[in-house]
Scaffold this motif. Sequence first.
Motif, PDB file in Angstrom:
ATOM      1  N   GLY A 167      12.434 -81.198  -2.011  1.00  0.00           N
ATOM      2  CA  GLY A 167      12.200 -82.397  -2.013  1.00  0.00           C
ATOM      3  C   GLY A 167      11.353 -82.954  -3.244  1.00  0.00           C
ATOM      4  O   GLY A 167      11.152 -83.593  -3.370  1.00  0.00           O
ATOM      5  N   GLU A 168      11.435 -82.023  -4.336  1.00  0.00           N
ATOM      6  CA  GLU A 168      11.063 -82.723  -5.700  1.00  0.00           C
ATOM      7  C   GLU A 168      12.349 -83.172  -6.638  1.00  0.00           C
ATOM      8  O   GLU A 168      12.946 -82.391  -7.426  1.00  0.00           O
ATOM      9  N   LEU A 169      12.491 -84.802  -5.627  1.00  0.00           N
ATOM     10  CA  LEU A 169      13.853 -85.567  -5.906  1.00  0.00           C
ATOM     11  C   LEU A 169      13.613 -85.431  -7.296  1.00  0.00           C
ATOM     12  O   LEU A 169      14.828 -85.221  -8.150  1.00  0.00           O
ATOM     13  N   GLU A 170      12.938 -86.217  -8.023  1.00  0.00           N
ATOM     14  CA  GLU A 170      12.745 -86.952  -9.722  1.00  0.00           C
ATOM     15  C   GLU A 170      12.733 -85.759 -10.438  1.00  0.00           C
ATOM     16  O   GLU A 170      13.843 -85.801 -11.218  1.00  0.00           O
ATOM     17  N   ARG A 171      12.029 -84.564  -9.883  1.00  0.00           N
ATOM     18  CA  ARG A 171      12.057 -83.257 -11.194  1.00  0.00           C
ATOM     19  C   ARG A 171      13.499 -82.630 -10.914  1.00  0.00           C
ATOM     20  O   ARG A 171      13.923 -81.977 -12.232  1.00  0.00           O
ATOM     21  N   ALA A 172      13.987 -82.996  -9.876  1.00  0.00           N
ATOM     22  CA  ALA A 172      15.652 -82.124  -9.435  1.00  0.00           C
ATOM     23  C   ALA A 172      16.599 -82.767 -10.140  1.00  0.00           C
ATOM     24  O   ALA A 172      17.296 -82.513 -11.270  1.00  0.00           O
ATOM     25  N   GLU A 173      16.209 -84.112 -10.465  1.00  0.00           N
ATOM     26  CA  GLU A 173      17.203 -85.067 -10.775  1.00  0.00           C
ATOM     27  C   GLU A 173      17.546 -84.790 -11.929  1.00  0.00           C
ATOM     28  O   GLU A 173      18.455 -84.658 -12.799  1.00  0.00           O
ATOM     29  N   ARG A 174      16.292 -84.657 -13.528  1.00  0.00           N
ATOM     30  CA  ARG A 174      15.919 -84.542 -14.296  1.00  0.00           C
ATOM     31  C   ARG A 174      16.807 -83.037 -14.692  1.00  0.00           C
ATOM     32  O   ARG A 174      17.651 -83.477 -15.806  1.00  0.00           O
ATOM     33  N   GLY A 175      16.433 -81.780 -14.139  1.00  0.00           N
ATOM     34  CA  GLY A 175      17.339 -81.133 -14.280  1.00  0.00           C
ATOM     35  C   GLY A 175      18.630 -80.713 -13.660  1.00  0.00           C
ATOM     36  O   GLY A 175      19.761 -80.852 -15.046  1.00  0.00           O
ATOM     37  N   TYR A 176      19.363 -81.804 -12.786  1.00  0.00           N
ATOM     38  CA  TYR A 176      20.954 -82.063 -13.287  1.00  0.00           C
ATOM     39  C   TYR A 176      21.568 -82.336 -14.313  1.00  0.00           C
ATOM     40  O   TYR A 176      22.373 -82.185 -14.717  1.00  0.00           O
ATOM     41  N   ARG A 177      20.142 -83.739 -14.251  1.00  0.00           N
ATOM     42  CA  ARG A 177      20.912 -84.339 -15.693  1.00  0.00           C
ATOM     43  C   ARG A 177      20.968 -83.498 -17.094  1.00  0.00           C
ATOM     44  O   ARG A 177      22.017 -83.690 -17.844  1.00  0.00           O
ATOM     45  N   GLN A 178      20.366 -82.413 -16.890  1.00  0.00           N
ATOM     46  CA  GLN A 178      19.488 -81.649 -18.666  1.00  0.00           C
ATOM     47  C   GLN A 178      21.746 -81.030 -18.278  1.00  0.00           C
ATOM     48  O   GLN A 178      21.474 -80.947 -18.937  1.00  0.00           O
ATOM     49  N   VAL A 179      21.363 -79.901 -16.999  1.00  0.00           N
ATOM     50  CA  VAL A 179      22.881 -79.257 -17.108  1.00  0.00           C
ATOM     51  C   VAL A 179      24.344 -80.379 -17.299  1.00  0.00           C
ATOM     52  O   VAL A 179      24.923 -79.935 -17.982  1.00  0.00           O
ATOM     53  N   LEU A 180      23.484 -81.929 -16.987  1.00  0.00           N
ATOM     54  CA  LEU A 180      25.030 -82.297 -17.225  1.00  0.00           C
ATOM     55  C   LEU A 180      25.007 -82.413 -18.761  1.00  0.00           C
ATOM     56  O   LEU A 180      26.160 -82.804 -19.548  1.00  0.00           O
ATOM     57  N   ARG A 181      24.081 -83.167 -19.470  1.00  0.00           N
ATOM     58  CA  ARG A 181      24.231 -82.927 -20.679  1.00  0.00           C
ATOM     59  C   ARG A 181      24.461 -81.556 -21.759  1.00  0.00           C
ATOM     60  O   ARG A 181      25.532 -81.563 -22.805  1.00  0.00           O
ATOM     61  N   MET A 182      24.645 -80.604 -20.993  1.00  0.00           N
ATOM     62  CA  MET A 182      25.138 -79.371 -21.181  1.00  0.00           C
ATOM     63  C   MET A 182      26.168 -78.981 -20.930  1.00  0.00           C
ATOM     64  O   MET A 182      27.193 -78.364 -21.900  1.00  0.00           O
ATOM     65  N   GLN A 183      27.100 -79.876 -19.280  1.00  0.00           N
ATOM     66  CA  GLN A 183      28.018 -79.275 -19.320  1.00  0.00           C
ATOM     67  C   GLN A 183      28.505 -80.568 -18.763  1.00  0.00           C
ATOM     68  O   GLN A 183      28.216 -80.788 -17.255  1.00  0.00           O
ATOM     69  N   SER A 184      29.072 -81.729 -18.703  1.00  0.00           N
ATOM     70  CA  SER A 184      29.301 -82.313 -18.553  1.00  0.00           C
ATOM     71  C   SER A 184      30.444 -82.457 -16.994  1.00  0.00           C
ATOM     72  O   SER A 184      30.177 -83.653 -16.733  1.00  0.00           O
ATOM     73  N   THR A 185      30.968 -81.597 -17.221  1.00  0.00           N
ATOM     74  CA  THR A 185      32.429 -81.133 -16.052  1.00  0.00           C
ATOM     75  C   THR A 185      31.675 -80.497 -14.873  1.00  0.00           C
ATOM     76  O   THR A 185      32.183 -79.708 -14.449  1.00  0.00           O
ATOM     77  N   ASN A 186      30.200 -79.694 -15.223  1.00  0.00           N
ATOM     78  CA  ASN A 186      29.928 -79.058 -14.241  1.00  0.00           C
ATOM     79  C   ASN A 186      30.117 -79.559 -12.380  1.00  0.00           C
ATOM     80  O   ASN A 186      28.877 -80.753 -12.088  1.00  0.00           O
ATOM     81  N   VAL A 187      30.829 -79.810 -11.774  1.00  0.00           N
ATOM     82  CA  VAL A 187      31.341 -79.945 -10.388  1.00  0.00           C
ATOM     83  C   VAL A 187      29.668 -79.473  -8.900  1.00  0.00           C
ATOM     84  O   VAL A 187      29.915 -80.677  -8.943  1.00  0.00           O
ATOM     85  N   GLN A 188      29.679 -78.694  -9.736  1.00  0.00           N
ATOM     86  CA  GLN A 188      27.873 -78.512  -8.822  1.00  0.00           C
ATOM     87  C   GLN A 188      27.252 -79.455  -8.880  1.00  0.00           C
ATOM     88  O   GLN A 188      26.638 -80.103  -8.433  1.00  0.00           O
ATOM     89  N   ALA A 189      26.879 -79.315 -10.603  1.00  0.00           N
ATOM     90  CA  ALA A 189      25.285 -80.142 -10.748  1.00  0.00           C
ATOM     91  C   ALA A 189      26.078 -81.540 -10.687  1.00  0.00           C
ATOM     92  O   ALA A 189      25.100 -82.986  -9.773  1.00  0.00           O
ATOM     93  N   LEU A 190      27.255 -81.751 -10.104  1.00  0.00           N
ATOM     94  CA  LEU A 190      27.774 -83.095 -10.172  1.00  0.00           C
ATOM     95  C   LEU A 190      27.567 -83.729  -8.321  1.00  0.00           C
ATOM     96  O   LEU A 190      26.819 -84.817  -8.407  1.00  0.00           O
ATOM     97  N   HIS A 191      28.341 -82.878  -7.725  1.00  0.00           N
ATOM     98  CA  HIS A 191      27.451 -83.089  -6.853  1.00  0.00           C
ATOM     99  C   HIS A 191      26.379 -83.123  -5.822  1.00  0.00           C
ATOM    100  O   HIS A 191      26.216 -83.757  -5.171  1.00  0.00           O
ATOM    101  N   TYR A 192      25.512 -82.208  -6.604  1.00  0.00           N
ATOM    102  CA  TYR A 192      23.922 -82.268  -6.398  1.00  0.00           C
ATOM    103  C   TYR A 192      23.203 -83.792  -6.500  1.00  0.00           C
ATOM    104  O   TYR A 192      22.862 -83.482  -6.073  1.00  0.00           O
ATOM    105  N   LEU A 193      23.662 -83.720  -8.614  1.00  0.00           N
ATOM    106  CA  LEU A 193      23.180 -85.327  -8.305  1.00  0.00           C
ATOM    107  C   LEU A 193      23.863 -86.388  -7.445  1.00  0.00           C
ATOM    108  O   LEU A 193      23.170 -87.362  -7.098  1.00  0.00           O
ATOM    109  N   GLY A 194      24.899 -86.131  -6.838  1.00  0.00           N
ATOM    110  CA  GLY A 194      25.574 -87.012  -6.030  1.00  0.00           C
ATOM    111  C   GLY A 194      24.408 -87.271  -4.688  1.00  0.00           C
ATOM    112  O   GLY A 194      24.130 -88.218  -4.348  1.00  0.00           O
ATOM    113  N   LEU A 195      24.858 -86.093  -4.328  1.00  0.00           N
ATOM    114  CA  LEU A 195      24.260 -85.798  -2.762  1.00  0.00           C
ATOM    115  C   LEU A 195      22.222 -86.462  -2.876  1.00  0.00           C
ATOM    116  O   LEU A 195      22.052 -87.675  -2.191  1.00  0.00           O
ATOM    117  N   LEU A 196      21.463 -85.878  -4.260  1.00  0.00           N
ATOM    118  CA  LEU A 196      20.347 -86.546  -4.046  1.00  0.00           C
ATOM    119  C   LEU A 196      19.937 -87.847  -4.561  1.00  0.00           C
ATOM    120  O   LEU A 196      19.461 -88.450  -3.984  1.00  0.00           O
TER     121      LEU A 196
END
Length: 92
Positions: free
Chosen positions: A24-53
């Motif tokens: 339930g730590e949505l803000e911290r999770a969002e920052r982490g997913y966005r960091q993953v996407l900065r490192m790897q913009s096509t990471n489908v799991q990060a895109l999907h999870y951030l979409g769910l969030l």
Amino acid sequence: MKLKSKSGAVHDKLTSSFKLHCAGELERAERGYRQVLRMQSTNVQALHYLGLLQNQKGNQGEAEKLISRAIKITPDNPVFNNNQSQVFLGQG
């Protein structure tokens, strides 16, 4: 001391972000997913999870864009397609 590879760092950040998301730590999770996407913009799991969030936060437009990007990369993933359908249903 051995340095982590980029893929190892991405995996670790994605895993920790998902755990935060589940807790339930949505803000911290969002920052982490966005960091993953900065490192790897096509990471489908990060895109999907951030979409769910984003959908959880009521940002259905952003959720649809993120999940659609994941589907473009991996079109045959039934989980991504199902969750995109749920976002569309939420948009009314």
